[in-house]
Motif scaffolding. Structure first.
Motif, short mmCIF file in Angstrom:
data_model
loop_
_atom_site.label_atom_id
_atom_site.label_comp_id
_atom_site.label_asym_id
_atom_site.label_seq_id
_atom_site.Cartn_x
_atom_site.Cartn_y
_atom_site.Cartn_z
N ARG A 79 46.90 65.04 12.12
CA ARG A 79 45.50 65.52 12.24
C ARG A 79 44.61 65.21 13.49
O ARG A 79 43.46 65.33 13.33
N GLN A 94 40.61 60.21 0.89
CA GLN A 94 40.71 61.56 1.22
C GLN A 94 39.28 61.99 1.80
O GLN A 94 39.29 62.56 2.79
N LYS A 95 38.24 61.40 1.18
CA LYS A 95 36.89 61.74 1.68
C LYS A 95 36.77 61.17 3.07
O LYS A 95 36.15 61.85 4.24
N ILE A 128 39.33 60.67 5.43
CA ILE A 128 39.90 61.60 6.24
C ILE A 128 39.05 63.07 6.50
O ILE A 128 38.97 63.38 7.68
N HIS A 129 38.40 63.39 5.27
CA HIS A 129 37.65 64.68 5.85
C HIS A 129 36.43 64.51 6.45
O HIS A 129 36.28 65.32 7.53
N LEU A 130 35.97 63.37 6.21
CA LEU A 130 34.59 62.92 7.06
C LEU A 130 34.88 62.93 8.63
O LEU A 130 34.18 63.32 9.41
N ASP A 148 46.72 59.34 -2.35
CA ASP A 148 45.93 60.44 -2.79
C ASP A 148 44.69 60.12 -3.42
O ASP A 148 44.41 60.54 -4.70
N ALA A 208 37.25 64.38 10.18
CA ALA A 208 37.45 65.72 10.85
C ALA A 208 36.03 66.29 11.00
O ALA A 208 35.82 66.94 11.92
N GLU A 209 35.27 66.38 9.96
CA GLU A 209 34.03 67.19 9.96
C GLU A 209 33.17 66.56 10.90
O GLU A 209 32.38 67.12 11.74
#
Length: 127
Positions: free
Chosen positions: A105, A66-67, A69-71, A61, A73-74
């Motif tokens: 994911r 986390q950034k 992973i989100h990037l 975490d 996906a984005e």
């Protein structure tokens, strides 16, 4: 594929250092980034984002991870690319959990660690 359009795989690169000395050196993150750009060029990958982080690899975490992973996906990336698997996690169990999470994911973890990596690429090896 002759005459066809072969779509390049989209990736986010993730570079991590864990010690103040590595961060102060400034070369550790730059070297990881340079290696990943070279790998992407060799493998015909499209880099759609990059995350550089100063954080320990002993838990998942982490803000930088986390950034990434989100990037991914984005930006509709297929994979997160790292120089070595230990940039993601220092513990094999954490690495297994990470690969399982990424697979859920719809993401892969790609690395230059070719000796170990093929066993971790597929979710069929994760229990």
């Amino acid at each position: 594929m002759k005459g066809g359009n072969m779509k390049q795989m989209r990736v986010v690169i993730y570079c991590r250092v864990a010690t103040k000395n590595q961060l102060d050196d400034d070369l550790a993150l730059k070297n990881q980034s340079a290696l990943l750009y070279q790998q992407a060029e060799r493998e015909n990958l499209t880099i759609v984002g990059e995350v550089q982080a100063y954080e320990k690899g002993t838990y998942l975490d982490r803000p930088g991870w986390q950034k990434a992973i989100h990037l991914a996906a984005e930006k509709d990336a297929a994979s997160i690319l790292v120089t070595k698997l230990d940039r993601v996690a220092r513990d094999f169990l954490l690495l297994e959990q990470t690969v399982a999470d990424l697979n859920k994911r719809g993401l892969e973890l790609s690395s230059g660690d070719s000796e170990v990596f093929p066993l971790l690429r597929s979710s069929e090896y994760i229990s």
